[in-house]
Write a protein that holds these residues in place. Sequence first.
Motif, short mmCIF file in Angstrom:
data_model
loop_
_atom_site.label_atom_id
_atom_site.label_comp_id
_atom_site.label_asym_id
_atom_site.label_seq_id
_atom_site.Cartn_x
_atom_site.Cartn_y
_atom_site.Cartn_z
N SER A 205 0.74 -1.16 0.16
CA SER A 205 -0.24 -0.16 -0.04
C SER A 205 0.96 1.22 -0.08
O SER A 205 1.97 1.01 0.48
CB SER A 205 -0.95 -0.03 1.20
OG SER A 205 -0.27 0.19 2.43
N ALA A 206 0.11 2.29 -0.22
CA ALA A 206 1.08 3.57 -0.12
C ALA A 206 1.59 3.78 1.08
O ALA A 206 2.93 4.22 1.32
CB ALA A 206 0.15 4.75 -0.65
N ALA A 207 0.89 3.63 2.11
CA ALA A 207 1.37 3.85 3.40
C ALA A 207 2.50 2.87 3.94
O ALA A 207 3.32 3.42 4.51
CB ALA A 207 0.18 3.56 4.57
N GLU A 208 2.55 1.66 3.36
CA GLU A 208 3.64 0.61 3.64
C GLU A 208 4.98 1.33 3.05
O GLU A 208 6.01 1.13 3.45
CB GLU A 208 3.33 -0.55 3.19
CG GLU A 208 2.12 -1.58 3.96
CD GLU A 208 1.75 -2.64 3.41
OE1 GLU A 208 1.48 -3.51 4.31
OE2 GLU A 208 1.31 -2.70 2.23
N ILE A 209 4.63 1.72 1.61
CA ILE A 209 5.84 2.38 0.95
C ILE A 209 6.45 3.27 1.81
O ILE A 209 7.68 3.59 1.97
CB ILE A 209 5.27 2.76 -0.58
CG1 ILE A 209 5.03 1.78 -1.43
CG2 ILE A 209 6.51 3.55 -1.25
CD1 ILE A 209 5.95 0.96 -1.93
N GLU A 210 5.69 4.25 2.34
CA GLU A 210 5.98 5.45 2.89
C GLU A 210 6.87 5.06 4.31
O GLU A 210 7.55 5.60 4.71
CB GLU A 210 4.95 6.63 3.18
CG GLU A 210 4.30 7.13 1.85
CD GLU A 210 5.47 7.84 1.02
OE1 GLU A 210 6.43 8.55 1.67
OE2 GLU A 210 5.49 7.93 -0.07
N ASP A 211 6.32 3.89 4.74
CA ASP A 211 6.94 3.32 6.08
C ASP A 211 8.17 2.83 5.92
O ASP A 211 9.24 3.14 6.46
CB ASP A 211 6.18 2.32 6.90
CG ASP A 211 4.69 2.93 7.40
OD1 ASP A 211 4.44 4.11 7.68
OD2 ASP A 211 3.68 2.30 7.79
N ILE A 212 8.41 2.20 4.60
CA ILE A 212 9.73 1.77 4.49
C ILE A 212 10.76 2.55 4.14
O ILE A 212 11.79 2.79 4.34
CB ILE A 212 9.59 0.47 3.51
CG1 ILE A 212 8.90 -0.70 3.82
CG2 ILE A 212 10.85 0.00 2.68
CD1 ILE A 212 8.45 -1.70 2.72
N VAL A 213 10.01 3.76 3.33
CA VAL A 213 11.17 5.09 2.62
C VAL A 213 11.52 5.47 4.06
O VAL A 213 12.75 5.89 4.37
CB VAL A 213 10.28 5.71 1.76
CG1 VAL A 213 11.11 7.39 1.89
CG2 VAL A 213 10.13 5.32 0.58
N ALA A 214 10.71 5.82 5.16
CA ALA A 214 10.97 6.50 6.21
C ALA A 214 12.14 5.70 7.13
O ALA A 214 12.90 6.34 7.65
CB ALA A 214 9.82 6.88 7.10
N TYR A 215 11.87 4.55 7.27
CA TYR A 215 12.88 3.45 7.62
C TYR A 215 14.21 3.64 6.98
O TYR A 215 15.33 3.83 7.57
CB TYR A 215 12.46 2.42 7.79
CG TYR A 215 13.57 1.38 8.44
CD1 TYR A 215 14.15 1.43 9.95
CD2 TYR A 215 14.23 0.10 7.89
CE1 TYR A 215 15.15 0.83 10.20
CE2 TYR A 215 15.29 -0.37 8.30
CZ TYR A 215 15.54 -0.36 9.46
OH TYR A 215 16.78 -1.08 9.96
N LEU A 216 14.15 3.38 5.73
CA LEU A 216 15.45 3.36 4.73
C LEU A 216 16.10 4.71 5.16
O LEU A 216 17.48 4.41 5.09
CB LEU A 216 15.30 3.10 3.56
CG LEU A 216 14.74 1.51 3.25
CD1 LEU A 216 14.29 1.28 1.79
CD2 LEU A 216 15.65 0.45 3.79
N ALA A 217 15.48 5.60 5.14
CA ALA A 217 16.23 7.10 5.20
C ALA A 217 16.98 7.07 6.60
O ALA A 217 17.87 8.03 6.64
CB ALA A 217 15.19 8.34 5.18
N THR A 218 16.47 6.29 7.50
CA THR A 218 17.38 6.62 8.80
C THR A 218 18.80 5.71 8.92
O THR A 218 19.57 5.94 9.73
CB THR A 218 16.61 6.12 9.86
OG1 THR A 218 16.14 4.42 9.71
CG2 THR A 218 15.41 6.61 10.05
N LEU A 219 18.61 4.93 7.75
CA LEU A 219 19.94 3.98 7.72
C LEU A 219 21.05 4.87 7.42
O LEU A 219 21.30 4.83 6.03
CB LEU A 219 19.65 2.81 6.95
CG LEU A 219 18.67 1.87 7.47
CD1 LEU A 219 18.56 0.66 6.63
CD2 LEU A 219 19.06 1.29 8.83
N ARG A 220 21.99 5.33 8.23
CA ARG A 220 22.90 6.00 7.66
C ARG A 220 24.44 5.70 8.31
O ARG A 220 24.33 5.07 9.35
CB ARG A 220 23.01 7.63 8.22
CG ARG A 220 21.63 8.27 7.54
CD ARG A 220 21.41 9.70 7.62
NE ARG A 220 20.29 10.28 6.95
CZ ARG A 220 20.48 10.63 5.87
NH1 ARG A 220 21.76 10.60 5.16
NH2 ARG A 220 19.50 11.31 5.40
N ASP A 221 25.52 5.54 7.63
CA ASP A 221 26.80 5.34 8.19
C ASP A 221 27.27 6.10 9.23
O ASP A 221 26.89 7.17 9.48
CB ASP A 221 27.85 5.12 6.90
CG ASP A 221 27.52 4.17 5.89
OD1 ASP A 221 27.25 4.82 4.70
OD2 ASP A 221 27.38 2.94 6.08
#
Length: 150
Positions: free
Chosen positions: A134-150
């Motif tokens: 769903s659109a909400a699931e896409i946005e949730d995954i995007v929000a999480y992946l954006a937090t993955l920083r070195d």
Amino acid sequence: MARASVHIAALIAASLAFAGVARADDLAPYTIVGDGIPTSLTGSPGDAARGHALVLARTTTCILCHSGPFPETRFQGDLAPDLAGAGNRWTVSQLRLRLVDASQFNPETIMPSYYRNDGLVRVGRSFAGKPILSAAEIEDIVAYLATLRD
């Protein structure tokens, strides 16, 4: 290599058969600008905690191909880029497009287009005309992946 791709694609398709598929009428319009989708599919940011759970859920298939900074998860994939540092490598806009339709970057990719419902091949009847997430699931995954920083 081609044979391995066919087997991997079959594994992904089989895994998606058990996933909760979004309804076709849940597909929100979006606009690709350059190499990304700059606007949230839901109109608001996703929830990173829910995104983390989705990335690790075998039903979304992320972890089948990708590995990452997930010490709690065994049997991570090694076919696709490691997700560690994803927030440094890609913008939120680029992450969103990669999830919505990875074939925009590589027409030969085996990564599913999680938010498309047309122009797909070898789709089971029960999945025809429906996005995987769903659109909400896409946005949730995007929000999480954006937090993955070195």
